[in-house]
Design an enzyme around this catalytic site. Structure first.
Site, mmCIF file in Angstrom:
data_model
loop_
_atom_site.group_PDB
_atom_site.id
_atom_site.type_symbol
_atom_site.label_atom_id
_atom_site.label_comp_id
_atom_site.label_asym_id
_atom_site.label_seq_id
_atom_site.Cartn_x
_atom_site.Cartn_y
_atom_site.Cartn_z
ATOM 1 N N ASN A 1 -39.328 -56.100 -12.669
ATOM 2 C CA ASN A 1 -39.436 -57.420 -13.294
ATOM 3 C C ASN A 1 -40.780 -57.552 -14.015
ATOM 4 O O ASN A 1 -41.811 -57.021 -13.577
ATOM 5 C CB ASN A 1 -39.200 -58.565 -12.300
ATOM 6 C CG ASN A 1 -40.055 -58.529 -11.065
ATOM 7 O OD1 ASN A 1 -40.490 -57.472 -10.633
ATOM 8 N ND2 ASN A 1 -40.312 -59.679 -10.485
ATOM 9 N N ILE A 2 -40.721 -58.242 -15.157
ATOM 10 C CA ILE A 2 -41.905 -58.431 -15.996
ATOM 11 C C ILE A 2 -42.015 -59.928 -16.279
ATOM 12 O O ILE A 2 -41.235 -60.484 -17.061
ATOM 13 C CB ILE A 2 -41.794 -57.648 -17.325
ATOM 14 C CG1 ILE A 2 -41.511 -56.162 -17.051
ATOM 15 C CG2 ILE A 2 -43.072 -57.813 -18.149
ATOM 16 C CD1 ILE A 2 -41.179 -55.354 -18.301
ATOM 17 N N CYS B 1 -28.084 -61.272 -14.394
ATOM 18 C CA CYS B 1 -28.102 -59.804 -14.341
ATOM 19 C C CYS B 1 -26.731 -59.244 -13.994
ATOM 20 O O CYS B 1 -26.337 -58.190 -14.505
ATOM 21 C CB CYS B 1 -29.162 -59.316 -13.351
ATOM 22 S SG CYS B 1 -30.828 -59.520 -14.009
ATOM 23 N N CYS C 1 -35.842 -59.824 -15.801
ATOM 24 C CA CYS C 1 -35.507 -59.255 -14.489
ATOM 25 C C CYS C 1 -35.490 -57.723 -14.559
ATOM 26 O O CYS C 1 -35.226 -57.133 -15.618
ATOM 27 C CB CYS C 1 -34.132 -59.725 -14.041
ATOM 28 S SG CYS C 1 -34.029 -61.468 -13.622
ATOM 29 N N GLU D 1 -33.357 -55.594 -13.408
ATOM 30 C CA GLU D 1 -32.068 -54.981 -13.741
ATOM 31 C C GLU D 1 -31.881 -54.903 -15.253
ATOM 32 O O GLU D 1 -31.356 -53.918 -15.786
ATOM 33 C CB GLU D 1 -30.908 -55.800 -13.157
ATOM 34 C CG GLU D 1 -30.921 -55.947 -11.658
ATOM 35 C CD GLU D 1 -31.675 -57.178 -11.189
ATOM 36 O OE1 GLU D 1 -32.778 -57.453 -11.710
ATOM 37 O OE2 GLU D 1 -31.173 -57.854 -10.288
ATOM 38 N N CYS E 1 -29.509 -61.722 -9.611
ATOM 39 C CA CYS E 1 -29.172 -63.068 -10.101
ATOM 40 C C CYS E 1 -27.892 -63.002 -10.943
ATOM 41 O O CYS E 1 -27.455 -61.927 -11.371
ATOM 42 C CB CYS E 1 -30.329 -63.659 -10.908
ATOM 43 S SG CYS E 1 -30.506 -62.970 -12.562
HETATM 44 N N1 THU Z 1 -35.799 -61.233 -10.476
HETATM 45 C C1 THU Z 1 -35.331 -59.994 -10.824
HETATM 46 O O1 THU Z 1 -36.086 -59.133 -11.280
HETATM 47 N N2 THU Z 1 -34.012 -59.751 -10.656
HETATM 48 C C2 THU Z 1 -33.110 -60.637 -10.171
HETATM 49 O O2 THU Z 1 -31.927 -60.326 -10.115
HETATM 50 C C3 THU Z 1 -33.562 -61.933 -9.685
HETATM 51 C C4 THU Z 1 -34.971 -62.285 -9.950
HETATM 52 C C5 THU Z 1 -37.226 -61.519 -10.655
HETATM 53 C C6 THU Z 1 -37.528 -62.554 -11.717
HETATM 54 C C7 THU Z 1 -38.864 -63.095 -11.243
HETATM 55 O O3 THU Z 1 -39.887 -62.274 -11.751
HETATM 56 C C8 THU Z 1 -38.825 -62.943 -9.734
HETATM 57 O O4 THU Z 1 -37.766 -62.038 -9.462
HETATM 58 C C9 THU Z 1 -38.591 -64.234 -9.000
HETATM 59 O O5 THU Z 1 -37.490 -64.904 -9.482
#
Ligand code: THU
Length: 139
Positions: A45-46, A90, A56, A58, A87
């Site tokens: 995640n960035i 994704c 996200c 993914e 989420c």
């Molecule tokens: N996040 C993801 O990378 N993937 C997901 O499927 C859900 C959320 C990240 C986004 C954010 O940087 C952190 O998790 C908190 O929501």
């Protein structure tokens, strides 16, 4: 049920989590996607100070897969502190490149306990179907 290749995929997701840029939430996510051609792409995640710009893990991994010429996803691994599910956004993004969602397995690994394994169809039973749009779009 989890074979050696799956363990490799989870290890790549775990390593990628180490690159997560999450200074706002502190919730670090690593992902790894395996294409049907056997190649693996990692993502993390960035986050962004303009929160809505956050990407996200993914979708970072999926974007790398597509941009390197693969459009057919076989398996996905996620690594988080708690083995959480992806989420909804994704899951829909994965469905775009999944073919048969019953066939695509998602490994949910965390810092404690064994990874969970669910199919994309189990995680997103009522995903939006591209055939619906293709049926009406202008040719
Ligand atoms: N996040 C993801 O990378 N993937 C997901 O499927 C859900 C959320 C990240 C986004 C954010 O940087 C952190 O998790 C908190 O929501």
């Amino acid at each position: 049920m989890i074979n050696r290749d799956d363990l490799e995929l989870i290890a790549v997701a775990r390593e990628s989590r180490g690159h997560a840029y999450a200074p706002y939430s502190g919730y670090r996510v690593g992902a790894a996607v395996r294409g049907r051609d056997g190649r693996i792409w990692a993502g993390c995640n960035i986050e962004n100070v303009s929160f809505g710009l956050t990407i996200c893990a993914e979708r970072v991994a999926l974007g790398k897969m597509v941009s390197e010429g693969c459009r057919d996803m076989d398996r996905v691994a996620l690594y988080t502190m708690d083995g959480s599910v992806p989420c909804g956004s994704c899951l829909q993004a994965m469905r775009e490149f999944a073919g048969d969602p019953d066939r695509v397995l998602v490994f949910l690994a965390g810092e404690t306990g064994p990874p969970r394994v669910l199919s994309l169809a189990e995680l997103l039973p009522y995903g939006f179907d591209s055939e619906v749009v293709k049926a009406v779009s202008v040719k």
